[in-house]
Enzyme design. Structure first.
Site, PDB file in Angstrom:
ATOM      1  N   ASP A  39       0.867  -1.183   0.000  1.00  0.00           N
ATOM      2  CA  ASP A  39       0.000   0.000   0.000  1.00  0.00           C
ATOM      3  C   ASP A  39       0.902   1.231   0.000  1.00  0.00           C
ATOM      4  OD1 ASP A  39       1.023   0.131   2.535  1.00  0.00           O
ATOM      5  OD2 ASP A  39      -0.883  -0.014   3.583  1.00  0.00           O
ATOM      6  N   SER A  40       0.303   2.416  -0.142  1.00  0.00           N
ATOM      7  CA  SER A  40       1.126   3.624  -0.289  1.00  0.00           C
ATOM      8  C   SER A  40       1.544   4.207   1.055  1.00  0.00           C
ATOM      9  CB  SER A  40       0.332   4.683  -1.047  1.00  0.00           C
ATOM     10  OG  SER A  40      -0.782   5.090  -0.268  1.00  0.00           O
ATOM     11  N   CYS A  76     -12.986 -29.087   5.775  1.00  0.00           N
ATOM     12  CA  CYS A  76     -11.725 -28.436   5.419  1.00  0.00           C
ATOM     13  C   CYS A  76     -10.623 -29.483   5.315  1.00  0.00           C
ATOM     14  CB  CYS A  76     -11.359 -27.386   6.467  1.00  0.00           C
ATOM     15  SG  CYS A  76      -9.782 -26.569   6.149  1.00  0.00           S
ATOM     16  N   HIS A  98      -5.358 -22.556   9.482  1.00  0.00           N
ATOM     17  CA  HIS A  98      -6.731 -22.914   9.099  1.00  0.00           C
ATOM     18  C   HIS A  98      -7.475 -21.735   8.480  1.00  0.00           C
ATOM     19  CE1 HIS A  98     -10.795 -24.288   8.884  1.00  0.00           C
ATOM     20  NE2 HIS A  98     -11.122 -23.146   9.491  1.00  0.00           N
ATOM     21  N   CYS A 148      -7.024 -29.266  10.224  1.00  0.00           N
ATOM     22  CA  CYS A 148      -8.270 -30.018  10.334  1.00  0.00           C
ATOM     23  C   CYS A 148      -8.041 -31.518  10.128  1.00  0.00           C
ATOM     24  CB  CYS A 148      -9.287 -29.485   9.338  1.00  0.00           C
ATOM     25  SG  CYS A 148      -9.829 -27.815   9.764  1.00  0.00           S
ATOM     26  N   GLY A 191     -10.916   3.965   0.685  1.00  0.00           N
ATOM     27  CA  GLY A 191     -11.808   4.786   1.497  1.00  0.00           C
ATOM     28  C   GLY A 191     -13.044   4.072   2.009  1.00  0.00           C
ATOM     29  N   CYS A 247      -7.347 -28.777   5.310  1.00  0.00           N
ATOM     30  CA  CYS A 247      -6.043 -28.223   5.706  1.00  0.00           C
ATOM     31  C   CYS A 247      -5.356 -29.149   6.712  1.00  0.00           C
ATOM     32  CB  CYS A 247      -6.185 -26.800   6.246  1.00  0.00           C
ATOM     33  SG  CYS A 247      -6.580 -26.663   7.993  1.00  0.00           S
ATOM     34  N   ASP A 293      -7.780  -7.536   0.062  1.00  0.00           N
ATOM     35  CA  ASP A 293      -6.851  -7.861   1.137  1.00  0.00           C
ATOM     36  C   ASP A 293      -7.574  -7.643   2.444  1.00  0.00           C
ATOM     37  OD1 ASP A 293      -6.454  -4.750   0.785  1.00  0.00           O
ATOM     38  OD2 ASP A 293      -5.685  -5.244   2.761  1.00  0.00           O
TER      39      ASP A 293
END
Ligand code: ZN
Length: 388
Positions: A60-61, A323, A354, A328, A235, A325, A285
């Site tokens: 980001d800026s 899930c 997770h 899990c 914003g 992953c 994000d």
């Protein structure tokens, strides 16, 4: 995009992020500028080399973070003076210095310096803030165009700094290789006007205008006139009701070109990211999956779970039966609850794995659904069904 504020996605290592299929992550310029400093990162090969992350990065800026420092900043036409949240020291960000910082950090996608307007704001204030952001967008682009070849991983231009002595690490090497692949046409670097033009970053513009739909439209159109390879809607998520966020996104995204990336900054819950993807948003994000994980809040196909609750103390089932992953597959809710209740570091690690996995699976499902021609609407309907 998982958020890696300080060149780390908190409590998870880069190899695990790769295994989870993270394609791009976000770094925060404000934080990295203060610590460890842009020059330090630049010397170490930019963020890619420094954090050993060969995949894509967006920074980001610094604007949003600086504007969050309500009491500690002063805005003028030239830029923003602010005080560090670390030691109170005084600093100045302008469109030019924010570009210089992001070029030094060397992410793949960087953001124009904008003013994130507070909520609520009066009409005249919104208009003036939007105009300032447009002037800053022009200055950001001008500085970027003049300095884009100074990015740490661009070693092909005479204007770029020579590589540091010593053997570059493998990640930086792999990265340069992949950049060169991307930007090479017929085996040669593109050449313009006799100057070798190596790979550069992509600078995105940011649409502002608060919650005023007409101003949002004007901001989108005038930002597109300046011309960027991608556009962000900034914003939002500044304290407004969620219904209003959706209304502004739905209206604004229509004014942005569908053939370029459209990035909605700082959202959202799993349900929301499906909804925004459905509206045409390509990139998002959010700190939510990682931050919530560290507070024991876990997103599952059965809804949100607070793992600290006593009801899970004897629960032998997996966190989320749907899930796949590694958390899990291996651990029970009872164990995860015990780790969290005991304040063990492993709780943060496993919860983060997770939650990120759940978010990334959600986005994979969105992409799959779009590829099947069903759009993300199908998933929205699945999400809105009552949870058992
Ligand atoms: Zn899982």
């Amino acid at each position: 995009m998982p958020v890696g504020t300080l060149a780390t996605v908190k409590s998870i290592s880069q190899d695990l992020l790769e295994e989870l299929g993270v394609q791009i992550l976000l770094g925060n310029t404000y934080h990295l500028y203060l610590r460890p400093g842009v020059e330090q990162v630049r010397k170490l090969g930019g963020l890619h080399g420094f954090m050993a992350w060969p995949r894509a990065i967006l920074t980001d800026s610094g604007g949003f973070q600086v504007f969050s420092l309500n009491e500690l900043r002063k805005v003028t036409e030239e830029g923003v003076t602010f005080r560090s949240h670390l030691d109170g020291s005084s600093h100045f960000f302008s469109p030019e210095s924010a570009m210089a910082a992001q070029i030094g950090l060397g992410a793949d996608i960087i953001m124009a310096f904008d003013e994130c307007t507070e909520f609520p704001a009066e009409g005249a204030r919104l208009k003036a803030s939007m105009e300032l952001t447009l002037r800053w967008a022009e200055r950001s682009k001008k500085y970027f165009d003049e300095h884009k070849n100074e990015v740490p991983w661009n070693r092909s231009t005479s204007g770029a700094k020579a590589p540091e002595q010593g053997e570059p690490n493998r990640s930086a090497e792999a990265l340069r290789h992949s950049k060169a692949e991307l930007n090479r046409s017929s085996g040669e670097m593109r050449t313009f006007g006799g100057i070798q033009d190596g790979p550069t970053q992509a600078l995105f513009g940011i649409v502002q205008g608060g919650m005023d739909l007409a101003l949002r439209k004007e901001s989108a159109e005038r930002t597109m006139e300046i011309g960027f390879p991608g556009y962000a809607i900034g914003g939002l998520s500044v304290g407004e009701p969620r219904g209003l966020t959706r209304e502004v996104v739905e209206s604004t995204v229509q004014h942005l070109p569908a053939e370029k990336p459209r990035y909605l900054m700082g959202v959202g819950t799993p349900e929301e990211i499906v909804e925004y993807a459905n509206l045409g948003i390509d990139m998002m994000d959010c700190v939510l999956p990682t931050r919530a994980a560290r507070h024991g809040l876990l997103f599952t196909s059965e809804g949100k779970i607070s793992i600290k609750q006593a009801r899970y103390a004897g629960d032998e089932g997996p966190l989320d039966p749907l899930c796949g992953c590694r958390v899990c597959e291996r651990y029970s809710r009872a164990y995860l609850r015990h780790l969290y209740a005991s304040n063990e570091v492993l709780a943060q690690v496993l919860n983060t794995i997770h939650n990120l996995s759940f978010y990334l699976d959600t986005m994979r499902a969105v992409r799959h659904s779009i590829a099947l021609g069903r759009g993300a609407r199908f998933l929205s309907e699945v999400w809105s069904r009552p949870k058992p």
